[in-house]
Design a protein around this motif. Sequence first.
Motif, PDB file in Angstrom:
ATOM      1  N   GLY A 159      42.551  42.824  44.469  1.00  0.00           N
ATOM      2  CA  GLY A 159      41.906  41.814  45.469  1.00  0.00           C
ATOM      3  C   GLY A 159      41.838  40.391  44.945  1.00  0.00           C
ATOM      4  N   LEU A 160      42.746  39.887  43.988  1.00  0.00           N
ATOM      5  CA  LEU A 160      42.516  38.784  43.658  1.00  0.00           C
ATOM      6  C   LEU A 160      43.699  37.713  43.672  1.00  0.00           C
ATOM      7  N   SER A 161      44.519  37.992  44.770  1.00  0.00           N
ATOM      8  CA  SER A 161      45.738  37.225  44.873  1.00  0.00           C
ATOM      9  C   SER A 161      45.487  35.815  45.081  1.00  0.00           C
ATOM     10  N   GLN A 162      44.473  35.569  45.933  1.00  0.00           N
ATOM     11  CA  GLN A 162      44.021  33.789  45.956  1.00  0.00           C
ATOM     12  C   GLN A 162      43.428  33.353  44.683  1.00  0.00           C
ATOM     13  N   PHE A 163      43.353  33.920  43.792  1.00  0.00           N
ATOM     14  CA  PHE A 163      42.737  33.461  42.557  1.00  0.00           C
ATOM     15  C   PHE A 163      43.740  33.558  41.128  1.00  0.00           C
ATOM     16  N   ALA A 164      44.959  33.500  41.446  1.00  0.00           N
ATOM     17  CA  ALA A 164      46.074  33.644  40.670  1.00  0.00           C
ATOM     18  C   ALA A 164      46.101  32.390  39.473  1.00  0.00           C
ATOM     19  N   ARG A 165      45.773  31.223  40.282  1.00  0.00           N
ATOM     20  CA  ARG A 165      45.867  30.168  39.517  1.00  0.00           C
ATOM     21  C   ARG A 165      44.631  29.340  39.030  1.00  0.00           C
ATOM     22  N   VAL A 166      43.502  30.328  39.026  1.00  0.00           N
ATOM     23  CA  VAL A 166      42.331  29.538  38.397  1.00  0.00           C
ATOM     24  C   VAL A 166      42.000  30.265  36.938  1.00  0.00           C
ATOM     25  N   TYR A 167      40.978  29.370  36.356  1.00  0.00           N
ATOM     26  CA  TYR A 167      40.709  29.826  35.220  1.00  0.00           C
ATOM     27  C   TYR A 167      39.547  31.011  35.011  1.00  0.00           C
ATOM     28  N   PRO A 168      39.475  31.883  33.703  1.00  0.00           N
ATOM     29  CA  PRO A 168      38.524  32.695  34.010  1.00  0.00           C
ATOM     30  C   PRO A 168      37.047  32.304  34.070  1.00  0.00           C
ATOM     31  N   ARG A 169      36.867  30.943  33.515  1.00  0.00           N
ATOM     32  CA  ARG A 169      35.410  30.347  33.710  1.00  0.00           C
ATOM     33  C   ARG A 169      34.865  30.212  35.105  1.00  0.00           C
ATOM     34  N   GLU A 170      35.817  30.247  36.159  1.00  0.00           N
ATOM     35  CA  GLU A 170      35.633  29.958  37.553  1.00  0.00           C
ATOM     36  C   GLU A 170      35.207  31.225  38.253  1.00  0.00           C
ATOM     37  N   LEU A 171      35.479  32.270  37.386  1.00  0.00           N
ATOM     38  CA  LEU A 171      35.370  33.601  38.233  1.00  0.00           C
ATOM     39  C   LEU A 171      33.865  34.045  37.688  1.00  0.00           C
ATOM     40  N   SER A 172      33.567  35.067  38.881  1.00  0.00           N
ATOM     41  CA  SER A 172      32.116  35.980  38.236  1.00  0.00           C
ATOM     42  C   SER A 172      32.513  37.099  37.266  1.00  0.00           C
ATOM     43  N   GLY A 173      31.575  37.402  36.784  1.00  0.00           N
ATOM     44  CA  GLY A 173      31.608  38.500  35.797  1.00  0.00           C
ATOM     45  C   GLY A 173      32.513  39.829  36.040  1.00  0.00           C
ATOM     46  N   GLY A 174      32.041  40.264  37.506  1.00  0.00           N
ATOM     47  CA  GLY A 174      33.001  41.206  38.116  1.00  0.00           C
ATOM     48  C   GLY A 174      34.364  40.775  38.434  1.00  0.00           C
ATOM     49  N   MET A 175      34.575  39.950  38.831  1.00  0.00           N
ATOM     50  CA  MET A 175      35.770  39.145  39.146  1.00  0.00           C
ATOM     51  C   MET A 175      36.775  39.037  37.849  1.00  0.00           C
ATOM     52  N   GLN A 176      36.225  38.794  36.566  1.00  0.00           N
ATOM     53  CA  GLN A 176      36.724  38.582  35.425  1.00  0.00           C
ATOM     54  C   GLN A 176      37.167  40.045  34.991  1.00  0.00           C
ATOM     55  N   MET A 177      36.183  41.081  35.111  1.00  0.00           N
ATOM     56  CA  MET A 177      36.701  42.363  34.828  1.00  0.00           C
ATOM     57  C   MET A 177      37.686  43.157  35.580  1.00  0.00           C
ATOM     58  N   ARG A 178      38.069  42.323  37.076  1.00  0.00           N
ATOM     59  CA  ARG A 178      38.967  43.042  37.660  1.00  0.00           C
ATOM     60  C   ARG A 178      40.271  42.416  37.053  1.00  0.00           C
ATOM     61  N   VAL A 179      40.382  41.142  36.517  1.00  0.00           N
ATOM     62  CA  VAL A 179      41.417  40.639  36.009  1.00  0.00           C
ATOM     63  C   VAL A 179      41.751  41.510  34.655  1.00  0.00           C
ATOM     64  N   SER A 180      40.884  41.838  33.999  1.00  0.00           N
ATOM     65  CA  SER A 180      40.992  42.744  32.886  1.00  0.00           C
ATOM     66  C   SER A 180      41.742  44.018  33.470  1.00  0.00           C
ATOM     67  N   ILE A 181      41.115  44.644  34.170  1.00  0.00           N
ATOM     68  CA  ILE A 181      41.806  45.778  34.917  1.00  0.00           C
ATOM     69  C   ILE A 181      43.270  45.489  35.198  1.00  0.00           C
TER      70      ILE A 181
END
Length: 280
Positions: free
Chosen positions: A147-169
Motif C-alpha cells: 500500500g505504498l505505491s504513491q510514496f515510492a520517491r519519498v524519503y523515510p523521514r517523510e513517513l510515519s513509523g507504521g509506514m516505515q515498517m511497511r517499507v521494511s516489510i
Amino acid sequence: MSPTAGLKHEMDSQPTVARQPRPPGAEVVLEADRVEKTFPNGTHALNDTRVAVRRGEFVSLLGPSGCGKSTLLKMFAGLEQPSAGRILLRDSQPEGAAQRAMAMVFQEATLMPWARVDDNVRLPLDLAGMPRTESDPRVRETLELVGLSQFARVYPRELSGGMQMRVSIARALAVQPSILLMDEPFGALDEFTRNKLDSDLHQLWEQRGFTVVFVTHSIYEAVFLSSRVVVMAARPGRMIADVAIDAPPHRDDSYRVSKPFIDNCRVLSEHLARANRGER
C-alpha cells in the motif's frame, strides 16, 4: 492507494495461495534441535530448546524480555550460532535460489535515511546483482502489495513509523522469500497502528502461504496472528509450551472479541503465569 490500505494486492509472479491449516505431516522447513546459547559474559540465553516449524505455518515466539526469543530468531537467520545443538534449514528451493529462502524484518525499520523508499526496497535485489530491468518491476509490485505505491520517491523521514515498517516489510518481500522471520516489528507502534498492521500481515500470509516465525511480547498479538505459539520463559531461556491456536484461517477485527480469541489468550496467560512461578 492510501498508506493505510491493506496488504491486498498480489504480485504477478506469485499466485495467490488459499491458506488452510497445515496438516501435522507437513514438511518441517526450519528446526532448532536441542539448541543452547551461552554468551561470552556468561548469560545463559537458551537452554535445550526444540522448535520445529512446518511449511506454511505462522509460529509466534511469545515470552518476556530475556527469554531468548530474539536470540533464537537470529539463529534461524544465521546471525547467531548455538553453543550446543543444531539449527536446521530444510526449505527446498529451486537451483540457484538458495539466498531467497529466508528474509528478516527487525524491530526497527532500519532504512537508509539518504535513500528514497523504492531504493530502500531495491537494496537486497541490488546486493544480489539483479538487473534494474528485473528489479524495477519487482519493487513496484512489492510497494503496491504493502500500500505504498504513491510514496515510492519519498524519503523515510517523510513517513510515519507504521509506514516505515511497511517499507521494511516490502524490502523483505522483494526477495520473494519462502520463510519470513520477524523480530517484534510492531512493538514500538501505537495500538491502533499495530492492530492494523497485524491484520494486514495476517491477510498477506493467508494469500501467499509462506512460513512466518514472529517474535512478540503480546499475548493478544500472538493469538491474532498465529497458527501456533511457542511460549518461552527466562532464566534460562527455555520453551515451556507449544500451543496450537484454535481459530479460523481468516481473521478480522470481530475475532478479537470472540470467545475463541479470549479462550486462546487465557491458555497462553496460564502458561506464562506458571512459568513466572517457576513451574514447568
